[in-house]
Design a protein around this motif. Structure first.
Motif, PDB file in Angstrom:
ATOM      1  N   TYR A 238     -13.295   5.236   4.502  1.00 41.02           N
ATOM      2  CA  TYR A 238     -13.179   4.261   3.402  1.00 41.02           C
ATOM      3  C   TYR A 238     -12.196   3.157   3.769  1.00 41.02           C
ATOM      4  CZ  TYR A 238     -12.940   2.611  -1.403  1.00 41.02           C
ATOM      5  OH  TYR A 238     -13.008   1.845  -2.539  1.00 41.02           O
ATOM      6  N   ASP A 239     -11.066   3.536   4.374  1.00 46.00           N
ATOM      7  CA  ASP A 239     -10.054   2.540   4.756  1.00 46.00           C
ATOM      8  C   ASP A 239     -10.609   1.562   5.796  1.00 46.00           C
ATOM      9  OD1 ASP A 239      -8.304   3.706   3.038  1.00 46.00           O
ATOM     10  OD2 ASP A 239      -6.817   4.309   4.525  1.00 46.00           O
ATOM     11  N   ILE A 240     -11.397   2.071   6.735  1.00 46.21           N
ATOM     12  CA  ILE A 240     -11.967   1.188   7.763  1.00 46.21           C
ATOM     13  C   ILE A 240     -12.927   0.188   7.102  1.00 46.21           C
ATOM     14  CG2 ILE A 240     -13.573   1.114   9.736  1.00 46.21           C
ATOM     15  CD1 ILE A 240     -12.260   3.827  10.630  1.00 46.21           C
ATOM     16  N   LEU A 241     -13.779   0.692   6.214  1.00 43.19           N
ATOM     17  CA  LEU A 241     -14.749  -0.202   5.561  1.00 43.19           C
ATOM     18  C   LEU A 241     -14.022  -1.215   4.673  1.00 43.19           C
ATOM     19  CD1 LEU A 241     -17.530   2.400   4.671  1.00 43.19           C
ATOM     20  CD2 LEU A 241     -17.437   0.848   6.622  1.00 43.19           C
ATOM     21  N   ALA A 242     -12.947  -0.754   4.015  1.00 43.30           N
ATOM     22  CA  ALA A 242     -12.185  -1.671   3.164  1.00 43.30           C
ATOM     23  C   ALA A 242     -11.466  -2.724   4.018  1.00 43.30           C
ATOM     24  CB  ALA A 242     -11.183  -0.890   2.317  1.00 43.30           C
ATOM     25  N   ALA A 243     -10.936  -2.301   5.183  1.00 47.68           N
ATOM     26  CA  ALA A 243     -10.229  -3.248   6.070  1.00 47.68           C
ATOM     27  C   ALA A 243     -11.205  -4.310   6.593  1.00 47.68           C
ATOM     28  CB  ALA A 243      -9.580  -2.505   7.239  1.00 47.68           C
ATOM     29  N   LEU A 244     -12.481  -3.967   6.650  1.00 39.44           N
ATOM     30  CA  LEU A 244     -13.485  -4.953   7.078  1.00 39.44           C
ATOM     31  C   LEU A 244     -13.884  -5.870   5.924  1.00 39.44           C
ATOM     32  CD1 LEU A 244     -15.651  -2.623   9.300  1.00 39.44           C
ATOM     33  CD2 LEU A 244     -14.582  -4.746  10.054  1.00 39.44           C
ATOM     34  N   GLY A 245     -13.304  -5.615   4.767  1.00 42.32           N
ATOM     35  CA  GLY A 245     -13.551  -6.489   3.624  1.00 42.32           C
ATOM     36  C   GLY A 245     -14.750  -6.068   2.787  1.00 42.32           C
ATOM     37  N   LEU A 246     -15.324  -4.883   3.055  1.00 41.20           N
ATOM     38  CA  LEU A 246     -16.507  -4.471   2.279  1.00 41.20           C
ATOM     39  C   LEU A 246     -16.104  -3.992   0.888  1.00 41.20           C
ATOM     40  CD1 LEU A 246     -18.569  -2.684   5.055  1.00 41.20           C
ATOM     41  CD2 LEU A 246     -19.015  -4.886   3.959  1.00 41.20           C
ATOM     42  N   LYS A 247     -16.921  -4.373  -0.100  1.00 39.70           N
ATOM     43  CA  LYS A 247     -16.582  -4.029  -1.487  1.00 39.70           C
ATOM     44  C   LYS A 247     -17.649  -3.188  -2.165  1.00 39.70           C
ATOM     45  CE  LYS A 247     -13.228  -7.493  -2.357  1.00 39.70           C
ATOM     46  NZ  LYS A 247     -13.342  -8.322  -1.146  1.00 39.70           N
ATOM     47  N   ASN A 248     -18.907  -3.518  -1.837  1.00 42.88           N
ATOM     48  CA  ASN A 248     -20.011  -2.914  -2.564  1.00 42.88           C
ATOM     49  C   ASN A 248     -20.305  -1.505  -2.040  1.00 42.88           C
ATOM     50  OD1 ASN A 248     -22.150  -2.772  -4.239  1.00 42.88           O
ATOM     51  ND2 ASN A 248     -23.304  -4.482  -3.338  1.00 42.88           N
ATOM     52  N   LEU A 249     -19.345  -0.569  -2.259  1.00 40.75           N
ATOM     53  CA  LEU A 249     -19.433   0.756  -1.630  1.00 40.75           C
ATOM     54  C   LEU A 249     -19.486   1.862  -2.674  1.00 40.75           C
ATOM     55  CD1 LEU A 249     -16.569   0.334   1.016  1.00 40.75           C
ATOM     56  CD2 LEU A 249     -19.028   0.142   1.441  1.00 40.75           C
ATOM     57  N   GLU A 250     -20.200   2.923  -2.342  1.00 43.88           N
ATOM     58  CA  GLU A 250     -20.143   4.118  -3.184  1.00 43.88           C
ATOM     59  C   GLU A 250     -19.907   5.342  -2.299  1.00 43.88           C
ATOM     60  OE1 GLU A 250     -23.753   5.344  -5.201  1.00 43.88           O
ATOM     61  OE2 GLU A 250     -22.673   6.951  -6.239  1.00 43.88           O
ATOM     62  N   VAL A 251     -18.875   6.108  -2.626  1.00 49.70           N
ATOM     63  CA  VAL A 251     -18.610   7.343  -1.884  1.00 49.70           C
ATOM     64  C   VAL A 251     -19.271   8.487  -2.643  1.00 49.70           C
ATOM     65  CG1 VAL A 251     -16.828   8.910  -1.030  1.00 49.70           C
ATOM     66  CG2 VAL A 251     -16.374   6.445  -1.116  1.00 49.70           C
ATOM     67  N   LYS A 252     -20.177   9.199  -1.951  1.00 51.48           N
ATOM     68  CA  LYS A 252     -20.830  10.354  -2.574  1.00 51.48           C
ATOM     69  C   LYS A 252     -20.355  11.606  -1.879  1.00 51.48           C
ATOM     70  CE  LYS A 252     -25.342   8.306  -3.537  1.00 51.48           C
ATOM     71  NZ  LYS A 252     -26.767   8.471  -3.229  1.00 51.48           N
ATOM     72  N   ILE A 253     -19.988  12.623  -2.656  1.00 54.17           N
ATOM     73  CA  ILE A 253     -19.571  13.876  -2.020  1.00 54.17           C
ATOM     74  C   ILE A 253     -20.300  15.052  -2.659  1.00 54.17           C
ATOM     75  CG2 ILE A 253     -17.285  12.969  -1.427  1.00 54.17           C
ATOM     76  CD1 ILE A 253     -16.140  14.729  -3.639  1.00 54.17           C
ATOM     77  N   ASN A 254     -20.374  16.127  -1.886  1.00 54.29           N
ATOM     78  CA  ASN A 254     -21.013  17.340  -2.390  1.00 54.29           C
ATOM     79  C   ASN A 254     -20.409  18.518  -1.630  1.00 54.29           C
ATOM     80  OD1 ASN A 254     -22.798  18.976  -3.797  1.00 54.29           O
ATOM     81  ND2 ASN A 254     -24.501  18.651  -2.365  1.00 54.29           N
ATOM     82  N   SER A 255     -20.698  19.717  -2.111  1.00 52.79           N
ATOM     83  CA  SER A 255     -20.304  20.891  -1.330  1.00 52.79           C
ATOM     84  C   SER A 255     -21.528  21.766  -1.093  1.00 52.79           C
ATOM     85  CB  SER A 255     -19.237  21.709  -2.050  1.00 52.79           C
ATOM     86  OG  SER A 255     -19.025  22.904  -1.316  1.00 52.79           O
TER      87      SER A 255
END
Ligand code: HAM
Length: 420
Positions: free
Chosen positions: A147-164
């Motif tokens: 997430y930090d890498i994508l944010a450092a590239l200036g990306l905003k339109n992101l969704e983090v999906k998690i599951n177990s």
């Protein structure tokens, strides 16, 4: 004309500054989290991937570039790097050298998929793997780094999906429940999903077929069948993500296309790139090291697709990367002084300046055009009456100011450029 193979691409000089910027950010972020780079071969013994990723997966059953070499050995161009990293970890007994191994990589991968926007047959991933710890904080660390890498590239339109996906025993129990449910609805399933019921039942959740989707919408979910330990592990991951201010959604149908996962899985999706929207994916794989002949050690990791990320950056206009500008262009007025210009350029380059000269015997006018095209900050004129007097002329292209400098005094040229 011979063209590049379908699904492969040339990365042209004009694209390179963006790749460099991305790679720099990736290495900076991984570096701060103390991950060390590992480089493994482009091809491996086929069995590594069939055992590591799973025979029933799309990657192994349909997408691998597998060939027999001249000795008759079956080899495969790497479709991903987790299996290779684990192989290297086991082969070099890295666990004996230190308790925890935090590794990262960047490089090309190969899958024979149907090419489309954001999907290639040779593509590039960066990724990280940690081997040797069960700590759920490391599951969270993977997601945070991505997430930090994508944010450092200036990306905003992101969704983090998690599951177990829990542990294999509770998953097997759940698979029986799912099989029972699907058996009741078998007439409504696509042929592909009927096949998957035997081979890789969880992947039916990924089907794009409308008939499958309507059946899966009411299917029992694995997350409701997790054992207590898996629930606790998952809760700790979620808490660590919240504390790190990483917004996420739990997606109980996120099963991922590789067989090695246990516990956490995740993907980061971009709303800016069309249907191939997963910028990265990963999760925990506690059985893989043992499966590949090592000790019973846990692992967790992720990989991200560079082409897709660059596409998202382009679509969100989030890129600042520019080519390095020429600091100096040497205009050779008198052709007999070409050797002087070559030597001068060499000395100045060796002292750290980005310098270009003319190699095409161009007129002075054409050389000036080239200096402008390169956006050179300074131009050095070599020739004419000044040179006969032992001087060269340095022109600041922005201010237009010109100074004469002794043609032996390179330090003075460097000073003038550096202070500007
Ligand atoms: P994966 O989901 O297969 O996971 O791939 C990770 C990322 O690689 C995808 O999210 C996507 O961005 C990119 N990618 C995959 N296939 C293509 C393609 N054909 N063209 C362009 N980009 C593509 C893995 O590879 C796992 N090894 C991740 C992992 C690491 N899990 C644990 N550790």
């Amino acid at each position: 004309m011979i063209k590049a193979v379908t699904g492969t691409r040339d990365i042209l000089p004009i694209d390179i500054p963006r790749w460099y910027q991305l790679e720099k950010i990736v290495k900076d972020v991984f570096g701060k989290f103390n991950y060390k780079e590992i480089r493994t071969p482009i091809f491996e013994v086929t069995q590594l991937f069939s055992r590591g990723i799973g025979e029933g997966t799309d990657i192994v059953s349909k997408e691998m570039y597998t060939f027999l070499d001249r000795s008759g050995d079956s080899l495969t161009l790497r479709p991903e790097l987790t299996a290779s990293v684990v192989r290297a970890f086991v082969e070099h007994s890295l666990d004996k050298k230190q308790g925890l191994n935090k590794l990262f990589y960047i490089g090309p991968m190969f899958r024979q998929e149907r090419p489309q926007a954001g999907r290639f047959r040779q593509f590039h991933q960066f990724g990280a793997e940690v081997l040797g710890s069960h700590d759920p904080l490391l599951d969270a660390e993977m997601i945070i780094m991505a997430y930090d890498i994508l944010a450092a590239l200036g990306l905003k339109n992101l969704e983090v999906k998690i599951n177990s996906l829990g542990v294999p025993s509770s998953r097997d129990e759940y698979k029986n429940v799912l099989r029972e449910y699907l058996t009741q609805h078998i007439d409504k399933l696509s042929d592909e999903s009927k096949k998957r019921m035997e081979l890789n039942i969880l992947r039916i959740f990924d089907s794009k077929d409308e008939r499958d989707k309507s059946v899966m919408k009411d299917a029992p979910l694995l997350i409701n069948y997790l054992d207590d330990e898996s629930m606790m592990h998952f809760d700790k991951v979620k808490k660590a993500l919240s504390n790190a201010n990483v917004p996420f959604n739990v997606d109980a149908s996120l099963v991922r296309g590789l067989d090695y996962y246990t516990h956490t899985t995740f993907e980061i999706i971009s709303g800016s790139v069309g249907s191939q929207s997963a910028l990265c994916g990963g999760g925990r794989y506690n059985g893989l090291v043992k499966e590949l002949g090592g000790a019973d050690l846990p692992g967790v990791g992720f990989a991200a697709g560079i082409e897709r990320i660059l596409l998202a950056c382009e679509n969100e206009n989030s890129f600042l990367a520019d080519d390095d500008k020429a600091e100096l262009y040497i205009v050779t007025i008198d052709k007999t002084l070409q050797d002087f210009s070559f030597q001068a350029a060499l000395q100045l380059r060796r002292q750290g300046l980005l310098v270009e000269i003319d190699y095409l015997s161009r007129s002075v006018k054409a050389q000036m055009r080239e200096a402008n095209r390169l956006d050179a900050k300074f131009v050095l004129f070599v020739g004419g009456d000044e040179f006969a007097k032992g001087e060269v002329v340095l022109k600041n292209m922005k201010s237009g100011e010109q100074v004469n400098i002794s043609n032996e005094n390179f330090d003075e040229i460097i000073n003038k450029i550096r202070v500007s």
